[in-house]
Scaffold this motif. Structure first.
Motif, short mmCIF file in Angstrom:
data_model
loop_
_atom_site.label_atom_id
_atom_site.label_comp_id
_atom_site.label_asym_id
_atom_site.label_seq_id
_atom_site.Cartn_x
_atom_site.Cartn_y
_atom_site.Cartn_z
N SER A 1 58.78 -38.40 2.81
CA SER A 1 59.42 -39.57 2.21
C SER A 1 59.25 -40.78 3.12
O SER A 1 58.87 -40.65 4.29
N ILE B 1 59.17 -43.76 5.58
CA ILE B 1 58.33 -44.20 6.70
C ILE B 1 57.34 -43.11 7.12
O ILE B 1 56.16 -43.39 7.37
N ASP C 1 58.18 -31.43 6.66
CA ASP C 1 59.46 -31.89 6.10
C ASP C 1 60.29 -30.65 5.78
O ASP C 1 59.74 -29.60 5.50
N TRP C 2 61.61 -30.79 5.82
CA TRP C 2 62.42 -29.61 5.47
C TRP C 2 62.56 -29.46 3.97
O TRP C 2 63.00 -28.42 3.50
N ALA D 1 59.70 -27.22 7.38
CA ALA D 1 60.34 -26.89 8.64
C ALA D 1 61.55 -27.79 8.87
O ALA D 1 61.53 -28.96 8.49
N ASP D 2 62.56 -27.22 9.51
CA ASP D 2 63.73 -27.99 9.93
C ASP D 2 63.51 -28.37 11.39
O ASP D 2 63.46 -27.49 12.27
N VAL D 3 63.40 -29.65 11.66
CA VAL D 3 63.04 -30.11 13.01
C VAL D 3 64.13 -29.85 14.05
O VAL D 3 63.90 -30.03 15.24
N ASN E 1 59.35 -38.49 13.52
CA ASN E 1 59.90 -39.49 12.60
C ASN E 1 61.15 -39.01 11.87
O ASN E 1 62.00 -39.83 11.52
N TYR F 1 74.77 -43.19 14.84
CA TYR F 1 73.34 -43.41 14.52
C TYR F 1 72.75 -44.34 15.58
O TYR F 1 71.71 -44.05 16.16
N LYS G 1 69.73 -43.50 18.40
CA LYS G 1 68.46 -44.23 18.51
C LYS G 1 68.31 -44.89 19.88
O LYS G 1 67.19 -45.02 20.40
N PRO H 1 61.98 -50.02 13.95
CA PRO H 1 62.01 -50.84 12.73
C PRO H 1 63.40 -51.38 12.43
O PRO H 1 64.41 -50.75 12.75
N THR I 1 64.55 -50.86 6.56
CA THR I 1 63.27 -50.64 5.88
C THR I 1 63.52 -50.07 4.49
O THR I 1 64.42 -49.21 4.32
N THR J 1 63.47 -47.72 2.17
CA THR J 1 63.26 -46.28 1.95
C THR J 1 64.56 -45.73 1.37
O THR J 1 65.59 -46.42 1.36
N PRO J 2 64.56 -44.46 0.96
CA PRO J 2 65.81 -43.87 0.45
C PRO J 2 66.97 -43.90 1.45
O PRO J 2 68.13 -43.90 1.06
N1 LIG Z 1 64.95 -46.93 6.55
C1 LIG Z 1 65.38 -47.69 7.55
O1 LIG Z 1 66.01 -48.74 7.35
C2 LIG Z 1 65.08 -47.30 8.98
C3 LIG Z 1 65.16 -48.29 9.98
C4 LIG Z 1 64.89 -47.94 11.30
C5 LIG Z 1 64.55 -46.63 11.61
N2 LIG Z 1 64.47 -45.70 10.61
C6 LIG Z 1 64.09 -44.35 11.01
O2 LIG Z 1 62.89 -43.99 10.35
C7 LIG Z 1 62.81 -42.58 10.23
C8 LIG Z 1 62.43 -42.22 8.81
O3 LIG Z 1 63.47 -42.66 7.95
P1 LIG Z 1 63.22 -43.11 6.43
O4 LIG Z 1 63.92 -44.40 6.27
O5 LIG Z 1 61.79 -42.99 6.07
O6 LIG Z 1 64.12 -42.01 5.70
P2 LIG Z 1 63.83 -41.04 4.45
O7 LIG Z 1 65.15 -40.44 4.15
O8 LIG Z 1 63.07 -41.75 3.40
O9 LIG Z 1 62.86 -39.93 5.09
C9 LIG Z 1 63.29 -39.02 6.04
C10 LIG Z 1 62.57 -37.72 5.82
O10 LIG Z 1 62.97 -36.83 6.87
C11 LIG Z 1 63.22 -35.55 6.30
N3 LIG Z 1 64.19 -34.83 7.15
C12 LIG Z 1 65.48 -35.14 7.38
N4 LIG Z 1 66.04 -34.20 8.16
C13 LIG Z 1 65.07 -33.31 8.45
C14 LIG Z 1 65.03 -32.12 9.22
N5 LIG Z 1 66.13 -31.66 9.85
N6 LIG Z 1 63.87 -31.44 9.33
C15 LIG Z 1 62.75 -31.89 8.69
N7 LIG Z 1 62.73 -33.00 7.93
C16 LIG Z 1 63.88 -33.70 7.82
C17 LIG Z 1 63.80 -35.84 4.91
O11 LIG Z 1 63.69 -34.72 4.03
C18 LIG Z 1 62.94 -37.03 4.49
O12 LIG Z 1 61.77 -36.63 3.79
C19 LIG Z 1 64.15 -42.04 10.70
O13 LIG Z 1 64.05 -41.60 12.02
C20 LIG Z 1 65.06 -43.26 10.60
O14 LIG Z 1 66.17 -43.17 11.46
C21 LIG Z 1 64.71 -46.00 9.32
#
Ligand SMILES: NC(=O)c1ccc[n+]([C@@H]2O[C@H](COP(=O)([O-])OP(=O)(O)OC[C@H]3O[C@@H](n4cnc5c(N)ncnc54)[C@H](O)[C@@H]3O)[C@@H](O)[C@H]2O)c1
Length: 250
Positions: A16, A18, A37-38, A59-61, A87, A153, A157, A183, A186, A188-189
Motif C-alpha cells: 500500500s 508509500i 506485507d502482512w 510477513a509480519d515485520v 517502510n 508515533y 519516528k 515525509p 502523504t 495514503t490510507p
Molecule cells: N502517510 C503519511 O502521511 C506518512 C508521513 C510520513 C511517514 N509515513 C510513513 O510511511 C510509511 C508507510 O506508510 P503509508 O502512509 O504508506 O501507510 P499505508 O497504511 O498505506 O501502508 C503501510 C503498509 O504497511 C503494512 N504493514 C503494517 N504493519 C505491518 C506489519 N507489522 N508487517 C508487515 N506489513 C505491515 C500495511 O499492511 C500496509 O500495506 C510508514 O512508516 C509511515 O509511518 C507516512
C-alpha cells in the motif's frame, strides 16, 4: 541506463501507499523486487501490478522468524539483496498522550522501530558478505517537527532517525549506507490517522496550510527521493535524514 539495473530490493509494507510507490519506482528502474506485507492480498496485488518478476511475501515485520524468512526467500530467488527499505509503519489514533493505551504504545514501537531492529540484524551479515548495500528507513517529519496528538508515533519516528545515524556510522566500514526518508503528511490510507477527527476537507486544508509549497506529499514524491538515495548517485551519502516535506521542517 536504468538507475537500479540488476539490483535486488526488499520493501516492507509494499502492499500500500508509500511502500508500493517505492517498489513500483524501483522496478521501473531495473530492480528486482521482494514485496513484503502482512496483508497477503495486498502484497500479491502489488507484486502483480509491478510485474517484472516481483515476488510477494506475506510477513509480519515485528516477528523475527518472519523477517528472517523474507530475507531467505529473497536470497533463494535472486541470490542477493542490495537494498532494504524499512517502510512498514503504523500510527495511533490522534489524541492526548494520556489516552494512549499501553498496548498501542507497544504496537507503535514494535511496527515502527523493532521491525528495523529485526531487519538490520538479519540483513547486516548478508550485505557485509556481498561487499555493501543500502538501507533506507522511513521516518517522518513527525520525528523532527512533532505536532501534538501523536506523541508515541512522533517518538517512534524520532527513534528511527536517531537509529539511522548510528547504524550509518557502524556500517560505513562495510560499505553499507543507511539513510532515512522523512515525509510530511502523504496521501495514503494512513493519512486519516494524522489528520484526526472525521478527516474533513477543512482539516485537510489546515494540513496543507502548514506546508510552504502548499500541498500534501504524494507517494511518488517519497519514491523519487528513495530512488535517489538507493542509487549509486548517492554513493557518498549516509546518515542523511531527507525531508520530503515541501519546506515544512524549515
Ligand atoms: N502517510 C503519511 O502521511 C506518512 C508521513 C510520513 C511517514 N509515513 C510513513 O510511511 C510509511 C508507510 O506508510 P503509508 O502512509 O504508506 O501507510 P499505508 O497504511 O498505506 O501502508 C503501510 C503498509 O504497511 C503494512 N504493514 C503494517 N504493519 C505491518 C506489519 N507489522 N508487517 C508487515 N506489513 C505491515 C500495511 O499492511 C500496509 O500495506 C510508514 O512508516 C509511515 O509511518 C507516512
Amino acid at each position: 541506463m536504468p538507475r537500479l539495473q540488476d539490483k535486488v530490493a526488499l520493501v516492507t509494507g509494499a502492499g500500500s501507499g508509500i511502500g508500493f510507490a517505492i517498489a513500483e519506482r524501483f522496478a521501473a528502474e531495473g530492480a528486482r523486487l521482494l514485496v513484503v506485507d502482512w496483508n497477503p492480498e495486498a502484497a500479491a496485488r502489488a507484486a502483480e501490478t509491478i510485474g517484472r518478476g516481483a515476488i510477494a511475501v506475506q510477513a509480519d515485520v515485528t516477528q523475527v522468524a518472519d523477517v528472517q524468512r523474507t530475507i531467505d526467500q529473497g536470497r533463494e530467488a535472486f541470490g542477493r539483496i542490495d537494498i532494504l527499505v524499512n517502510n512498514a509503519g503504523t500510527s495511533h489514533e490522534k489524541g492526548p498522550f494520556e489516552g494512549v493505551p499501553e498496548a498501542e504504545f507497544d504496537r507503535m514501537f514494535d511496527v515502527n522501530l523493532k521491525s528495523i531492529f529485526h531487519y538490520c540484524a538479519a540483513i547486516s551479515p548478508v550485505m557485509r558478505k556481498q561487499g555493501g548495500g543500502v538501507i533506507l528507513n522511513v521516518g517522518s517529519t513527525a520525528g523532527n517537527r512533532p505536532r501534538p496528538g501523536l506523541a508515541y508515533y512522533n517518538a517512534s519516528k524520532g527513534a528511527v532517525h536517531n537509529l539511522t545515524k548510528t547504524l550509518a556510522l557502524e556500517l560505513a566500514g562495510a560499505r553499507i549506507r543507511v539513510n532515512a526518508l522523512a515525509p510530511v503528511a502523504t496521501e495514503t490510507p494512513l493519512l486519516k490517522t494524522f489528520i484526526g477527527g472525521d478527516d474533513t476537507p477543512e482539516l485537510r486544508a489546515q494540513m496543507r496550510a502548514i506546508v510552504p509549497l502548499g500541498r500534501l506529499a504524494q507517494p511518488r514524491d517519497v519514491a523519487n527521493a528513495a530512488l535517489f538515495l538507493a542509487s549509486d548517485e548517492a554513493e557518498f551519502l549516509t546518515g542523511v535524514i531527507l525531508d520530503i516535506d515541501g519546506g515544512r521542517s524549515i
